[in-house]
Every structure is written in C-alpha cells, then in structure tokens.
Motif scaffolding. Structure first.
Motif, mmCIF file in Angstrom:
data_model
loop_
_atom_site.group_PDB
_atom_site.id
_atom_site.type_symbol
_atom_site.label_atom_id
_atom_site.label_comp_id
_atom_site.label_asym_id
_atom_site.label_seq_id
_atom_site.Cartn_x
_atom_site.Cartn_y
_atom_site.Cartn_z
ATOM 1 N N PRO A 28 0.976 -1.266 -0.037
ATOM 2 C CA PRO A 28 0.013 0.081 -0.045
ATOM 3 C C PRO A 28 0.866 1.112 0.024
ATOM 4 N N LYS A 29 0.282 2.520 -0.494
ATOM 5 C CA LYS A 29 1.140 3.563 -0.629
ATOM 6 C C LYS A 29 1.557 4.092 0.956
ATOM 7 N N LEU A 30 2.633 4.458 0.985
ATOM 8 C CA LEU A 30 3.060 4.778 2.356
ATOM 9 C C LEU A 30 2.574 6.197 2.666
ATOM 10 N N ASP A 31 1.994 6.404 3.808
ATOM 11 C CA ASP A 31 1.623 7.514 4.260
ATOM 12 C C ASP A 31 2.171 8.348 5.534
ATOM 13 N N GLY A 32 3.289 9.000 4.812
ATOM 14 C CA GLY A 32 4.180 9.561 6.001
ATOM 15 C C GLY A 32 5.435 9.107 5.847
ATOM 16 N N ALA A 33 6.383 9.345 6.772
ATOM 17 C CA ALA A 33 7.696 8.799 6.865
ATOM 18 C C ALA A 33 7.461 7.127 7.235
ATOM 19 N N PRO A 34 8.660 6.204 6.586
ATOM 20 C CA PRO A 34 8.726 5.089 6.901
ATOM 21 C C PRO A 34 9.168 4.675 8.151
ATOM 22 N N SER A 35 8.673 3.738 8.822
ATOM 23 C CA SER A 35 8.978 3.000 10.091
ATOM 24 C C SER A 35 10.084 2.167 9.889
ATOM 25 N N GLN A 132 14.920 6.523 -1.272
ATOM 26 C CA GLN A 132 15.076 6.290 0.051
ATOM 27 C C GLN A 132 16.083 5.056 0.239
ATOM 28 N N ALA A 133 17.010 5.178 0.901
ATOM 29 C CA ALA A 133 17.947 3.948 1.054
ATOM 30 C C ALA A 133 17.927 3.299 2.427
ATOM 31 N N LEU A 134 18.355 2.125 2.564
ATOM 32 C CA LEU A 134 18.439 1.380 3.821
ATOM 33 C C LEU A 134 19.645 0.500 3.999
ATOM 34 N N SER A 135 20.046 0.780 5.359
ATOM 35 C CA SER A 135 21.262 0.071 5.592
ATOM 36 C C SER A 135 20.954 -1.251 6.366
ATOM 37 N N ILE A 136 21.372 -2.396 5.769
ATOM 38 C CA ILE A 136 21.083 -3.758 6.666
ATOM 39 C C ILE A 136 22.270 -4.267 7.219
ATOM 40 N N ALA A 137 22.312 -4.497 8.389
ATOM 41 C CA ALA A 137 23.504 -4.859 8.949
ATOM 42 C C ALA A 137 23.583 -6.295 9.218
ATOM 43 N N SER A 152 25.012 -3.443 4.130
ATOM 44 C CA SER A 152 24.600 -3.611 2.853
ATOM 45 C C SER A 152 23.766 -2.190 2.689
ATOM 46 N N LEU A 153 23.681 -1.502 1.701
ATOM 47 C CA LEU A 153 23.039 -0.290 1.416
ATOM 48 C C LEU A 153 22.163 -0.580 0.229
ATOM 49 N N TYR A 154 20.819 -0.439 0.414
ATOM 50 C CA TYR A 154 19.635 -0.950 -0.635
ATOM 51 C C TYR A 154 19.006 0.150 -1.051
ATOM 52 N N LEU A 155 18.712 0.742 -2.251
ATOM 53 C CA LEU A 155 17.745 2.086 -2.453
ATOM 54 C C LEU A 155 16.606 1.620 -3.017
ATOM 55 N N ARG A 156 15.615 2.336 -2.501
ATOM 56 C CA ARG A 156 14.275 2.226 -3.182
ATOM 57 C C ARG A 156 13.977 3.708 -3.924
ATOM 58 N N ARG A 157 14.097 3.731 -5.377
ATOM 59 C CA ARG A 157 14.281 4.866 -6.121
ATOM 60 C C ARG A 157 12.779 5.513 -6.121
ATOM 61 N N ASP A 158 12.938 6.900 -6.365
ATOM 62 C CA ASP A 158 11.536 7.842 -6.677
ATOM 63 C C ASP A 158 10.770 7.960 -5.514
ATOM 64 N N VAL A 159 11.634 7.891 -4.126
ATOM 65 C CA VAL A 159 10.791 8.113 -3.109
ATOM 66 C C VAL A 159 11.013 9.551 -2.503
ATOM 67 N N ASP A 160 9.740 10.597 -2.527
ATOM 68 C CA ASP A 160 10.028 11.730 -2.217
ATOM 69 C C ASP A 160 10.301 12.059 -0.626
ATOM 70 N N ASN A 161 11.247 13.102 -0.391
ATOM 71 C CA ASN A 161 11.361 13.292 0.993
ATOM 72 C C ASN A 161 11.985 12.168 1.747
ATOM 73 N N PRO A 162 13.232 11.884 1.455
ATOM 74 C CA PRO A 162 13.422 10.550 2.230
ATOM 75 C C PRO A 162 13.994 10.799 3.592
ATOM 76 N N VAL A 163 13.989 10.125 4.647
ATOM 77 C CA VAL A 163 14.499 10.392 5.912
ATOM 78 C C VAL A 163 15.948 9.583 6.091
ATOM 79 N N GLY A 164 16.417 10.122 7.127
ATOM 80 C CA GLY A 164 17.667 9.544 7.720
ATOM 81 C C GLY A 164 18.779 10.525 7.309
ATOM 82 N N GLU A 165 20.092 9.863 7.826
ATOM 83 C CA GLU A 165 21.209 10.876 7.495
ATOM 84 C C GLU A 165 21.447 10.871 5.996
ATOM 85 N N PRO A 166 21.994 12.079 5.320
ATOM 86 C CA PRO A 166 22.210 12.003 3.996
ATOM 87 C C PRO A 166 23.589 11.181 3.515
#
Length: 296
Positions: A28-35, A132-137, A152-166
């Motif tokens: 489902p389309k994400l509403d707000g920042a990802p958890s 939006q990128a995500l680091s998996i340890a 390992s760093l994974y990217l989800r493309r075309d996510v507006d307003n990504p959160v986290g450290e730059p």
C-alpha cells in the motif's frame, strides 16, 4: 533502538523466499515517513561448509589456497536480508530495491567447518538523492566474539522526502597510474549460475524478460558476484586474519558481456580498484580492499 529477536532455524527454503517475494510485489502507498523494522533475525549456528565454499569459489574464481573468501558470509546471510525486505512490516516492495554499496570487515580468521551465529537487522534509513536508502547490518559471531560484519545499502528509487542521514560521498579513487590488469568474459547464464550459489533469484539477474520488466534491456550481473570476482583476483594466498572491503556499485553489467579490472600495480596489503567496461570509460563498481598481513 530496541529490536525483537526472532530465531530462524531451520533456514527458509528457496520456495518460501520466492513466495514471500511474490506476496511483497505490491505494498500500500506509504502515508508519511517510513518506520524502521524492529526485527533482528538470527541463525544460531550456520556452518562454513566446505561444499558451499567450494561452489562459491568456483562461481567467483577464488582458489582453495586463498582460504574462506572474505565475501562468502554475505551469501549465508542473504536469505535473512530477503526475509526482512519481504516482511509485511517493510514499507516498500522488495522487487526493485537496488543494491548500492557494501562494507565488509573481518576481525578473525574464518575456517571451513566453523559455525557462525548470524544476526541481521535494519540498521538505519539513509536519505539518498535518488530515493530512500536502507542499511541492513549483518553480524557474524564465533564463540561469542564478533568475527565478521557487513553493512549493505539498498535503495528504493523515486521516494520523495527521504528520511535519515544524508548519503555520504562515494569511495575516492586515485586515477593516476590506474591500469587494466584483467579482462573477464561473462556468459549469458552467469546470473542464473550465481543465483544457484547465492540464493538471489531476482529476475533482473536470471532472465531477459524479468530484466525488461524492471527497465533493463538484458539480464544484469549480480553486484555481489562482481565484488567476489574482484576480491578473488586480489585476495592473497594463505587466508585472511583481518581484512575489509568497501564497494560502491555503479553502472549495471549486461549479460553476456566483457568487463575489466582496473587497479594500481602496487605491492602491500591495500588495493584501490574499479571494474569497468573494457575500454575503461564506464565504471561498474569501485572498491577498496585492505588486509592485515599475517605475522606467521
């Protein structure tokens, strides 16, 4: 962050991982920042099996005298990566996640037959210019000591307003003196062959049709195969005590094709390198490999 530990024994079957991946094709389309998912997935005793190591070595070009390949434990942990990315609680579809980078550190020598406790968890969000990128340890323990780890760093493309450290700058590379030292001819079925070893059956690697569904004109090589092949070309004989490898994945490698390893003709336990097209004007992966020479 407080994680909820889940013991995964026995390991999930490839069929189960495939079914989970199919269920996770739509979210489902994400509403707000990802958890950030809070699960810590644990395999309590995973053997560094001689047969598994030999199959991985054949796929990537390692020789037996090089010992346990530095990148091999990632293969053992990858099913847990898939489990995290395909859980209902993960906010994005797993298909289409792009592997951007990997950081590996080995703290002690690994041995065939050794049993490792593997722990895998989502470490942090990273704000990337493309989404939006995500680091998996991944953490591997032997006899209660941390012996190997990766991020390992994974990217989800075309996510507006990504959160986290730059997203930080990629690995630097000293261009002066860089030479083409090897050429690799890659067959059309390389992705399917490596999938059987790694468990990564992402269709972008295993079929032309699957690759085209995600915008690629042909199947592309696995990034972790590219890293493994580059390390196999440079890892010294005798095995590694302490080592690290950093890599940033860049342009895809289309199959079939040919690429080349470019590095500095230097001695000593440090290598800066790139895997490029044969002409040398298009980078596929940039890497840094450092090891501590044995005192024996």
């Amino acid at each position: 962050m407080d994680y909820v530990t889940q013991i995964i024994d026995p390991a999930p079957s490839r069929t189960q991982l495939l079914l989970d991946g199919m269920r996770a094709l739509r979210k489902p389309k994400l509403d707000g920042a990802p958890s950030l998912p809070t699960a810590r997935l644990v395999r309590s005793a995973v053997e560094l099996s001689p047969a598994g190591i030999a199959a991985y070595a054949r796929a990537c070009g390692f020789r037996r005298e090089q010992g346990v390949p530095l990148s091999y434990p990632h293969i053992l942990a990858f099913p847990l990566h898939l489990m995290l990315l395909t859980r209902p609680s993960f906010p994005y579809p797993a298909s289409g996640m792009v592997h951007l980078a990997n950081r590996i550190r080995q703290h002690q020598r690994l041995h065939e037959g050794q049993a490792l406790r593997l722990e895998v968890y989502c470490e942090r969000w990273v704000a990337h210019p493309k989404g939006q990128a995500l680091s998996i340890a991944t953490r591997a323990y032997g006899a209660d000591a941390l012996v190997w780890e990766s991020d390992s760093l994974y990217l989800r493309r075309d996510v507006d307003n990504p959160v986290g450290e730059p997203w930080s700058d990629p690995l630097p590379l000293q261009e002066d003196g860089l030479l083409r030292t090897q050429r690799w001819v890659l067959p059309a079925d390389l992705g399917r062959r490596f999938a059987k070893v790694s468990g990564d059956f992402n269709p972008i690697h295993t079929s032309v049709i699957g690759a085209r569904l995600f915008g690629f004109r042909r199947a592309i090589a696995h990034g972790m195969w590219t890293l493994g092949r580059a390390l196999a070309a440079q890892q010294p004989p005798g095995g590694l005590d302490q080592a690290q490898a950093h890599c940033d994945f860049k342009l895809p490698i289309f199959l079939p094709g040919q690429v080349a390893l470019w590095n500095h003709p230097v001695t000593g336990p440090r290598r800066e390198f790139e895997v490029r097209n044969f002409a040398g004007d298009k980078p596929h992966m940039r890497g840094l490999f450092i090891w501590k020479e044995s005192q024996a």
